[in-house]
Write an enzyme that holds these catalytic residues in place. Structure first.
Site, PDB file in Angstrom:
ATOM      1  N   LYS A 196       1.028  -1.280   0.066  1.00 24.33           N
ATOM      2  CA  LYS A 196       0.064  -0.051  -0.010  1.00 24.33           C
ATOM      3  C   LYS A 196       0.938   1.133   0.057  1.00 24.33           C
ATOM      4  CE  LYS A 196      -3.718   2.534   2.664  1.00 24.33           C
ATOM      5  NZ  LYS A 196      -4.681   2.313   3.645  1.00 24.33           N
ATOM      6  N   ARG A 206     -10.983   9.698   2.351  1.00 22.32           N
ATOM      7  CA  ARG A 206     -10.725  10.666   3.429  1.00 22.32           C
ATOM      8  C   ARG A 206     -11.740  11.565   3.764  1.00 22.32           C
ATOM      9  NH1 ARG A 206      -4.116  11.138   3.331  1.00 22.32           N
ATOM     10  NH2 ARG A 206      -3.539   8.904   3.277  1.00 22.32           N
ATOM     11  N   LYS A 223       1.293  10.046   5.827  1.00 23.33           N
ATOM     12  CA  LYS A 223       1.627   8.543   6.296  1.00 23.33           C
ATOM     13  C   LYS A 223       2.831   8.067   5.737  1.00 23.33           C
ATOM     14  CE  LYS A 223      -3.526   7.842   6.895  1.00 23.33           C
ATOM     15  NZ  LYS A 223      -4.648   7.092   6.621  1.00 23.33           N
ATOM     16  N   GLU A 239       7.472  -6.540   0.899  1.00 22.24           N
ATOM     17  CA  GLU A 239       6.479  -6.596   2.075  1.00 22.24           C
ATOM     18  C   GLU A 239       5.323  -7.590   1.630  1.00 22.24           C
ATOM     19  OE1 GLU A 239       5.444  -4.634   4.140  1.00 22.24           O
ATOM     20  OE2 GLU A 239       6.675  -2.714   4.075  1.00 22.24           O
ATOM     21  N   LYS A 254      -2.372  -1.493  -3.750  1.00 27.64           N
ATOM     22  CA  LYS A 254      -3.107  -0.492  -3.683  1.00 27.64           C
ATOM     23  C   LYS A 254      -2.336   1.005  -3.711  1.00 27.64           C
ATOM     24  CE  LYS A 254      -6.096   1.804  -0.371  1.00 27.64           C
ATOM     25  NZ  LYS A 254      -6.502   1.997   1.012  1.00 27.64           N
ATOM     26  N   SER A 280     -10.362   5.619  -4.212  1.00 27.55           N
ATOM     27  CA  SER A 280     -11.306   6.830  -4.511  1.00 27.55           C
ATOM     28  C   SER A 280     -11.036   7.906  -5.507  1.00 27.55           C
ATOM     29  CB  SER A 280     -11.566   7.362  -2.989  1.00 27.55           C
ATOM     30  OG  SER A 280     -10.279   7.804  -2.558  1.00 27.55           O
ATOM     31  N   TYR A 319     -15.120   0.840  -6.536  1.00 29.26           N
ATOM     32  CA  TYR A 319     -16.413   1.670  -6.281  1.00 29.26           C
ATOM     33  C   TYR A 319     -17.286   1.553  -7.478  1.00 29.26           C
ATOM     34  CZ  TYR A 319     -13.839   3.255  -2.640  1.00 29.26           C
ATOM     35  OH  TYR A 319     -12.921   3.436  -1.248  1.00 29.26           O
TER      36      TYR A 319
HETATM   37  C1  PBG Z   1      -6.982   3.655   5.755  1.00 30.56           C
HETATM   38  C2  PBG Z   1      -7.433   3.553   4.441  1.00 30.56           C
HETATM   39  C3  PBG Z   1      -7.583   4.350   3.163  1.00 30.56           C
HETATM   40  C4  PBG Z   1      -8.071   3.898   2.211  1.00 30.56           C
HETATM   41  C5  PBG Z   1      -8.444   2.491   2.402  1.00 30.56           C
HETATM   42  N1  PBG Z   1      -8.278   2.196   3.954  1.00 30.56           N
HETATM   43  C6  PBG Z   1      -6.841   5.844   3.079  1.00 30.56           C
HETATM   44  C7  PBG Z   1      -5.615   5.879   3.922  1.00 30.56           C
HETATM   45  O1  PBG Z   1      -4.978   5.140   3.805  1.00 30.56           O
HETATM   46  O2  PBG Z   1      -5.487   7.185   4.343  1.00 30.56           O
HETATM   47  C8  PBG Z   1      -8.216   4.286   0.845  1.00 30.56           C
HETATM   48  C9  PBG Z   1      -9.036   3.867   0.070  1.00 30.56           C
HETATM   49  C10 PBG Z   1      -9.737   4.794  -1.209  1.00 30.56           C
HETATM   50  O3  PBG Z   1      -8.878   5.871  -1.367  1.00 30.56           O
HETATM   51  O4  PBG Z   1     -10.588   4.288  -1.819  1.00 30.56           O
HETATM   52  N2  PBG Z   1      -6.797   2.625   6.476  1.00 30.56           N
END
Ligand code: PBG
Length: 330
Positions: A196, A206, A223, A239, A254, A280, A319
């Protein structure tokens, strides 16, 4: 001098094209992310995610029945936690009557055969919008992993089939696996967000959960100390292999589209199912361009989803899942 081999023969018409097509999209490919909120009769459109909604539990019930009728058989649950229940340690996440725990039961009651995966991460519960517990300005790894294991047990107790840790702490898969085994949840699976990346494509998500990192002194602004640097490739393999060694049943890359090179490398390197999360921001980009009339929504959507599967995705969290299912069921 014409070539003997004419590749266009296999493209002459739709019959021959569909006969030799290598990648076929079906509702079976999808994992549907769902956003859940408190309240009754709530179906809130997320402003940066047109035609995507947060549902209260009563309406979640109808939604999962509709998904099931479209052939969509797996969901991934996320909750929007009221501000007054957020803190540094995410203790609300362990509430047996918390929103996530009730959402799991709601889906299972409405649709007993629906596969329920749950997001295991602190950020929706964190007053600071981080995926880890913060001590002296640092996201602390091991206490967070221990907490995520407790959270996983709570989800398993509520009836989750799979837990999906999306936090990127080191060693959390082993910690979670051991805790689940210890409590007798031997059949509860783990889908690990293994590669990720720290991506700017998570913005609309978010917004949906009100979970962005806060702007405060002594709180990390982003992050990047836990999510991966998007410049890196070998690290993704490392990972992912570690998560498999620690007990992950499904691994994940991701975001999706910008990372299809990573998807293919991982697919070639491992022998467990590979999931891809089309996030998203990817959804928002296409919706916005289509609203302006600049792109053909359905055509681009199918091209993107097909590209993700062609790159090596066995599971696609998207989505667009419902839009795709409706389109291919037509
Ligand atoms: C956080 C999490 C995120 C997403 C899924 N779980 C956002 C982040 O890491 O800040 C993002 C999913 C998306 O953007 O559709 N645990």
């Amino acid at each position: 001098m014409y070539p003997l081999k004419r590749n266009r023969r296999l493209r002459t018409n739709e019959a021959i094209r569909s006969l030799v097509r290598e990648t076929i999209i079906s509702p079976n490919d999808f994992l549907v992310p769902l956003f859940v909120v408190e309240g009754k009769g709530v179906k809130d459109e997320i402003p940066s995610m047109p035609n995507y909604f947060r549902y209260s539990l009563d309406l979640l019930e109808n939604e999962v029945k509709e998904l099931w009728s479209l052939g969509l058989k797996s969901v991934l649950l996320f909750v929007k936690v009221p501000d007054n229940l957020k803190d540094n340690k995410g203790k609300e996440a362990l509430n047996p009557y918390g929103l996530m725990q009730r959402a799991i039961k709601t889906v299972k009651n409405a649709c007993p055969e629906m596969l329920v995966m749950t997001d295991v991460a602190l950020d929706p519960y964190s007053a600071y919008g981080h995926d880890g517990i913060i001590e002296n300005g640092i996201i602390v790894n091991d206490p967070t992993a221990d907490f995520l294991a407790e959270m996983s047990i709570s989800h398993a107790q509520a009836g989750a089939d799979f837990v999906a840790p999306s936090d990127m702490m080191d060693g959390r898969i082993l910690t979670i696996r051991e805790a689940l085994e210890d409590k007798g949840f031997i059949n509860t699976g783990i889908m690990s967000y293994s590669a990720k990346y720290a991506s700017a494509f998570y913005g609309p998500f978010r917004d949906a959960l009100d979970s962005a990192p806060v702007d405060m002194v002594d709180i990390p602004k982003d992050k990047k100390t836990y999510q991966m640097d998007y410049a890196n490739r070998f690290e993704a393999i490392r990972e992912t292999e570690m998560d498999i060694d620690e007990g992950a049943d499904i691994v994940m890359v991701k975001p999706g589209l910008c990372y299809l090179d990573i998807v293919r490398e991982i697919k070639n390197a491992v022998d467990v199912p590979v999931a891809v999360y089309q996030v998203s921001g990817e959804y928002a980009m296409l919706k916005a361009a289509a609203e302006k009339g600049w792109l053909d929504h359905d055509a681009v959507m199918m091209e993107q989803i097909t590209a993700i599967k062609r790159a090596g995705a066995d599971v696609i969290a998207s989505y667009f899942a419902k839009d795709v299912a409706i389109l291919i069921n037509k």
